[in-house]
Design an enzyme around this catalytic site. Structure first.
Site, PDB file in Angstrom:
ATOM      1  CB  ALA A  14      -0.857  -0.219   1.194  1.00 30.77           C
ATOM      2  NE  ARG A  26      -5.551  -6.411   4.744  1.00 34.19           N
ATOM      3  CZ  ARG A  26      -5.413  -6.158   3.827  1.00 34.19           C
ATOM      4  NH1 ARG A  26      -4.477  -5.393   2.183  1.00 34.19           N
ATOM      5  NH2 ARG A  26      -5.731  -7.106   3.193  1.00 34.19           N
ATOM      6  CG  ASP A  93      -2.787   0.849  -7.711  1.00 36.24           C
ATOM      7  OD1 ASP A  93      -1.740   0.394  -8.355  1.00 36.24           O
ATOM      8  OD2 ASP A  93      -2.770   1.320  -6.202  1.00 36.24           O
ATOM      9  CG  HIS A 108      -3.945  -9.360  -1.951  1.00 37.78           C
ATOM     10  ND1 HIS A 108      -3.199  -8.233  -0.948  1.00 37.78           N
ATOM     11  CD2 HIS A 108      -3.191 -10.509  -1.330  1.00 37.78           C
ATOM     12  CE1 HIS A 108      -2.491  -9.021  -0.505  1.00 37.78           C
ATOM     13  NE2 HIS A 108      -2.594 -10.441  -0.640  1.00 37.78           N
TER      14      HIS A 108
END
Ligand SMILES: [Zn+2]
Length: 238
Positions: A14, A26, A93, A108
């Site tokens: 992230a 998160r 993304d 993911h």
């Protein structure tokens, strides 16, 4: 280490997307902490897809309008200069792909495609965007609901991307961990697949559980660190 490595495997999280303005789901202030913990839950999606699609109405345009940043671009640039760079990302993304990195394995999943839960029809999520923005649930001609190819809680990780990621990390002589706190398993276990003698370097804002075994740890701003590494690396080559 970057200049010396022949084959680099990069695990990103992230932290590389937040630098483009995409919220970290998160961490504090992210989606999970604002009472929307069900957003990426498969059972919740099946019961009530509007939980996800209400979120997507702001999330999709945000991802579309933000841009890859200096860290994404540095990785693509190293590749253009002849390094073997395999990107493994936990992000959903498409900034690594947009920056020009290839291959990019998405452990993911990703939001770029959506699949009908009933008949398996797969479309580009962008074609569903007008409906989603209009507040509707996108449905297939078979009446099934489209779900993005993001890995939801309750789903298996994409097998092909996972296996390819493990192989790339095992092959690399430098494993670079960027912008992830290494707290979400199984992805956090990926650096453990590096082979004996391979170097491990970590750049993250906060400490990670693997810091003690890394050959290099930098706690700092990812974009500025990556820009500095790139400029050192280019001096080294010329
Ligand atoms: Zn269908």
């Amino acid at each position: 280490m970057v200049a010396e490595a022949e084959s680099i495997a990069v695990l990103t999280g992230a932290g590389i997307s937040t630098a483009s303005g995409i919220p970290d789901f998160r961490s504090a202030g992210g989606v999970y902490s604002s009472g929307n913990a069900n957003v990426f839950d498969l059972n919740a999606f099946i019961r009530n897809p509007s939980i996800f699609y209400t979120f997507a109405r702001s999330f999709y345009p945000q991802v579309r309008d933000a841009q890859p940043n200096a860290a994404h671009q540095a990785l693509a640039e190293w590749q253009r200069r002849g390094k073997e760079v395999t990107v493994v990302t936990q992000n959903v993304d498409d900034y690594h792909q947009r920056a020009g990195s290839s291959p990019v394995y998405t452990v993911h999943g990703n939001h770029i495609h959506s699949t009908c839960l009933k008949c398996g029809d797969r479309v580009e999520t962008e074609t569903l965007l007008p409906l989603i923005l209009a507040g509707e649930i996108p449905r297939c001609s078979c009446k099934g609901v489209y779900k993005p190819d993001i890995t939801f809680f309750g789903e298996m990780l994409p097998e092909y991307d996972w296996d390819a990621s493990v192989a790339a990390i095992h092959r690399a002589d430098l494993v670079l961990v960027l912008g992830t706190s290494l707290s979400v398993y199984p992805a956090a276990g990926l650096p453990g697949y590096r082979r004996l003698g391979a170097k491990l370097a970590i750049v993250n804002r906060d400490p990670t559980p693997l810091d003690p075994e890394a050959d290099c740890v930098i706690h700092g701003d990812l974009c500025s660190v990556m820009e500095q590494v790139s400029s050192l690396f280019s001096k080294d080559r010329h």
